[in-house]
Design a protein around this motif. Structure first.
Motif, PDB file in Angstrom:
ATOM      1  N   LYS A   5       1.021  -0.988  -0.142  1.00 20.50           N
ATOM      2  CA  LYS A   5      -0.108  -0.134   0.026  1.00 20.50           C
ATOM      3  C   LYS A   5       0.895   1.255  -0.003  1.00 20.50           C
ATOM      4  N   ASN A  34      -4.313  -1.460  -5.663  1.00 17.95           N
ATOM      5  CA  ASN A  34      -4.504  -2.023  -4.350  1.00 17.95           C
ATOM      6  C   ASN A  34      -5.750  -3.089  -4.389  1.00 17.95           C
ATOM      7  N   GLU A  35      -6.788  -2.794  -4.987  1.00 18.61           N
ATOM      8  CA  GLU A  35      -7.940  -3.550  -4.882  1.00 18.61           C
ATOM      9  C   GLU A  35      -8.107  -4.675  -5.879  1.00 18.61           C
ATOM     10  N   PRO A  52      -0.382  -7.922   1.973  1.00 15.75           N
ATOM     11  CA  PRO A  52       0.248  -6.462   2.240  1.00 15.75           C
ATOM     12  C   PRO A  52       1.692  -6.220   2.308  1.00 15.75           C
ATOM     13  N   SER A 106      -3.857  -5.887  -2.098  1.00 14.26           N
ATOM     14  CA  SER A 106      -2.926  -5.511  -0.800  1.00 14.26           C
ATOM     15  C   SER A 106      -3.567  -5.789   0.626  1.00 14.26           C
ATOM     16  N   ASP A 107      -4.961  -5.910   0.753  1.00 14.41           N
ATOM     17  CA  ASP A 107      -5.489  -6.249   2.093  1.00 14.41           C
ATOM     18  C   ASP A 107      -5.305  -7.675   2.491  1.00 14.41           C
ATOM     19  N   ASP A 108      -5.123  -8.356   1.383  1.00 14.65           N
ATOM     20  CA  ASP A 108      -4.683  -9.995   1.859  1.00 14.65           C
ATOM     21  C   ASP A 108      -3.274 -10.236   1.676  1.00 14.65           C
TER      22      ASP A 108
END
Length: 183
Positions: free
Chosen positions: A66, A80-81, A90, A86-88
């Motif tokens: 991120k 990112n999405e 990082p 990037s949430d999964d």
């Protein structure tokens, strides 16, 4: 007295070990997946952590996904999405070793060295073999390490939707530059 001697020896050992490592938390990683005649797809991350062990050439880098900055916020959001997830996932990491590394051989001029290792991104790991980086030692004792490599998005299970497939390269240029100081 025995504990004092052991503590002193431990501190000396830690000090010797610490002097053989160089580190930065402000390294730069740039990636570009642009194609001619379309909008530039390029991002920079200036908060990369990297470390090298001067005794054996072991090298590692950590990038927070991120942390990549694009020219426009919408492109950053899509990256990112839709691509990096990037949430999964990082972090992106590199772990490897510089071949024939010797701190004593560095004298201010750039030396090209080969390295081998693995890069992990988007939950997938790829081997890197016989890649080349440049390394030099500055007058202040810090080390400059820089290089460039090409990565294929398919190696990291990144799917490019048909609607934008002609606007994004499937080969991504990754450029890195680190100035590492003694730890």
């Amino acid at each position: 007295m025995k504990h004092l001697v052991l503590t002193f020896l431990l501190l000396i050992t830690l000090n010797i070990t610490a002097q053989s490592k160089y580190i930065t938390k402000t390294g730069s990683v740039i990636f570009e997946a642009s194609v001619p005649s379309f909008e530039e797809v390029k991002a920079t991350n200036k908060n990369t952590t990297a470390i090298i062990n001067a005794e054996n050439g072991e090298f590692a880098a950590l990038v927070l996904v991120k942390g990549f900055r694009f020219k426009n916020a919408l492109m950053e959001e899509h990256f990112n999405e839709n691509y990096a997830d990037s949430d999964d996932y990082p972090k992106a990491t590199f772990k490897g070793k510089v071949t024939d590394f010797s701190i004593e051989d560095l004298n201010g001029s750039k030396k090209n060295k080969q390295y081998n290792g693995t890069i992990t991104f988007h939950g997938k790991t790829k081997s890197l073999n016989n890649e080349v980086l440049s390394i030099s030692k500055n007058a202040d004792g810090s080390l400059n390490i820089s290089g460039k490599l090409k990565l294929n998005v398919a190696d990291f299970d990144i799917e490019i939707p048909k609607i934008v497939s002609n606007k994004l390269s499937r080969e991504v240029d990754v450029i890195f530059e680190f100035v590492l100081t003694k730890k």
